[in-house]
Scaffold this motif. Structure first.
Motif, PDB file in Angstrom:
ATOM      1  N   GLN A  23      40.160  28.218  51.456  1.00 36.93           N
ATOM      2  CA  GLN A  23      40.498  27.994  50.049  1.00 36.93           C
ATOM      3  C   GLN A  23      39.596  28.817  49.139  1.00 36.93           C
ATOM      4  OE1 GLN A  23      40.076  23.765  49.815  1.00 36.93           O
ATOM      5  NE2 GLN A  23      42.212  23.352  50.330  1.00 36.93           N
ATOM      6  N   LEU A  64      42.239  35.949  44.587  1.00 37.05           N
ATOM      7  CA  LEU A  64      43.054  35.873  43.381  1.00 37.05           C
ATOM      8  C   LEU A  64      42.272  36.360  42.163  1.00 37.05           C
ATOM      9  CD1 LEU A  64      45.035  32.488  43.528  1.00 37.05           C
ATOM     10  CD2 LEU A  64      45.957  34.805  43.695  1.00 37.05           C
ATOM     11  N   GLN A  81      50.178  28.229  44.565  1.00 38.97           N
ATOM     12  CA  GLN A  81      48.911  28.211  45.307  1.00 38.97           C
ATOM     13  C   GLN A  81      49.005  27.271  46.503  1.00 38.97           C
ATOM     14  OE1 GLN A  81      45.568  27.397  42.692  1.00 38.97           O
ATOM     15  NE2 GLN A  81      46.515  28.580  41.053  1.00 38.97           N
ATOM     16  N   ALA A 141      55.392  33.774  44.376  1.00 35.75           N
ATOM     17  CA  ALA A 141      54.007  34.151  44.667  1.00 35.75           C
ATOM     18  C   ALA A 141      53.944  35.540  45.289  1.00 35.75           C
ATOM     19  CB  ALA A 141      53.367  33.119  45.594  1.00 35.75           C
ATOM     20  N   CYS A 153      51.123  28.913  49.255  1.00 35.72           N
ATOM     21  CA  CYS A 153      50.398  30.006  49.915  1.00 35.72           C
ATOM     22  C   CYS A 153      49.318  29.458  50.852  1.00 35.72           C
ATOM     23  CB  CYS A 153      49.769  30.918  48.868  1.00 35.72           C
ATOM     24  SG  CYS A 153      50.949  31.964  47.980  1.00 35.72           S
ATOM     25  N   TYR A 177      40.906  31.820  46.565  1.00 40.75           N
ATOM     26  CA  TYR A 177      40.675  31.860  45.122  1.00 40.75           C
ATOM     27  C   TYR A 177      39.839  33.072  44.718  1.00 40.75           C
ATOM     28  CZ  TYR A 177      42.544  27.156  45.121  1.00 40.75           C
ATOM     29  OH  TYR A 177      43.368  26.075  45.280  1.00 40.75           O
ATOM     30  N   ARG A 225      43.827  21.989  40.406  1.00 42.38           N
ATOM     31  CA  ARG A 225      43.500  22.293  41.799  1.00 42.38           C
ATOM     32  C   ARG A 225      42.274  21.507  42.253  1.00 42.38           C
ATOM     33  NH1 ARG A 225      45.892  23.142  46.334  1.00 42.38           N
ATOM     34  NH2 ARG A 225      44.508  24.090  47.861  1.00 42.38           N
TER      35      ARG A 225
END
Length: 264
Positions: free
Chosen positions: A193, A200, A212, A245, A215, A197, A167
């Motif tokens: 972003q 998550l 990812q 996801a 999404c 994260y 990523r």
């Protein structure tokens, strides 16, 4: 602190807090330093290099190696002045035909002509098409090499670190391609972003790199055809990634994803 005790500590809140900090810094200049700080507490290291290799697999050669971050006590690790061609790099042979993530240990060699070759190193490698994301941890030759317990721990940790590295590489590529976009758009994307994260990490949910991407694409207003074109896949593939996801996140569709994002 023993390694056994340290591994047990990774189940505690401090580990997840530091992992969340690492996740939130994907694409940031401090990403490598945060990774070094995280890993060094459990497996002592002096330096970490993050790199992305582009390979010509038909001709068994390296097209390019980009250094995407480096952190640590570089003065403790000597770098030779004369470098061999990239196609003579000791990592290349094992990376060419790889299918699954690798852990490649290389012990220190006196008078090595390769970068960092005179240091003990543990390399974590992942594959995406013809690209290889590489996380390289180093110790100076004056210290002992990595033990089996440490290598086993790093292998387990690679399940988390390698997707983050992928990523990180992707964000840097996107930033390079979108330098002409208005600054406020880039800022908004970066903030979203980071929040994604963080959510998550707090939810203890692991999504694949593609999941990812889908999404985030939907959260930033992208349509399925637009995301499919950007990722060079079929629309049906995007739908599949979204369903996977959504199942992991416990939501339904774009609206459910948006609600999850704001904690509803």
């Amino acid at each position: 602190m023993s390694l056994t005790r340290s591994i047990g500590d990774t189940r505690g809140p401090h580990f997840y807090a530091e992992m969340g900090e690492l996740i939130s810094n994907s694409g940031d200049e401090h990403f490598a330093a945060n990774m070094l700080h995280l890993v060094d507490k459990w497996v002592p290291i002096h330096l970490v290099d993050l790199s992305e290799w582009t390979l010509d697999e038909l001709r068994d050669r390296v097209l390019d190696i980009k250094l995407l971050g480096s952190a640590g006590l570089k003065q403790d690790l000597s770098v030779p002045q004369t470098l061999h061609p990239l196609n003579d790099h000791p990592l290349l042979r094992e990376m060419l035909r790889m299918q699954d993530p690798l852990l490649i240990q290389m012990k220190a060699k006196a008078n090595s002509t390769h970068p960092r070759g005179s240091s003990h190193q543990c390399n974590l490698v992942s594959r995406q098409s013809n690209r290889r994301c590489v996380i390289s941890f180093y110790r100076p030759p004056t210290q002992r090499g990595f033990s089996l317990a440490e290598l086993s721990f790093l292998k387990c940790l690679s399940d988390t670190l390698l997707p983050l590295m992928e990523r990180h590489a992707q964000i840097l590529r996107q930033a390079h391609h979108t330098e002409t976009e208005p600054a406020h758009n880039l800022l908004e994307q970066s903030q979203l972003q980071r929040e994604f994260y963080k959510r998550l990490s707090l939810s203890d949910i692991t999504l694949s790199a593609r999941e990812q991407e889908v999404c985030l694409g939907l959260l930033t207003g992208g349509t399925v055809p637009q995301i499919a074109e950007k990722l060079s896949v079929k629309n049906s593939s995007i739908e599949t990634y979204l369903k996977r996801a959504a199942a992991k996140l416990g939501v339904s569709g774009r609206h459910g994803l948006a609600k999850w994002m704001v904690g509803a």
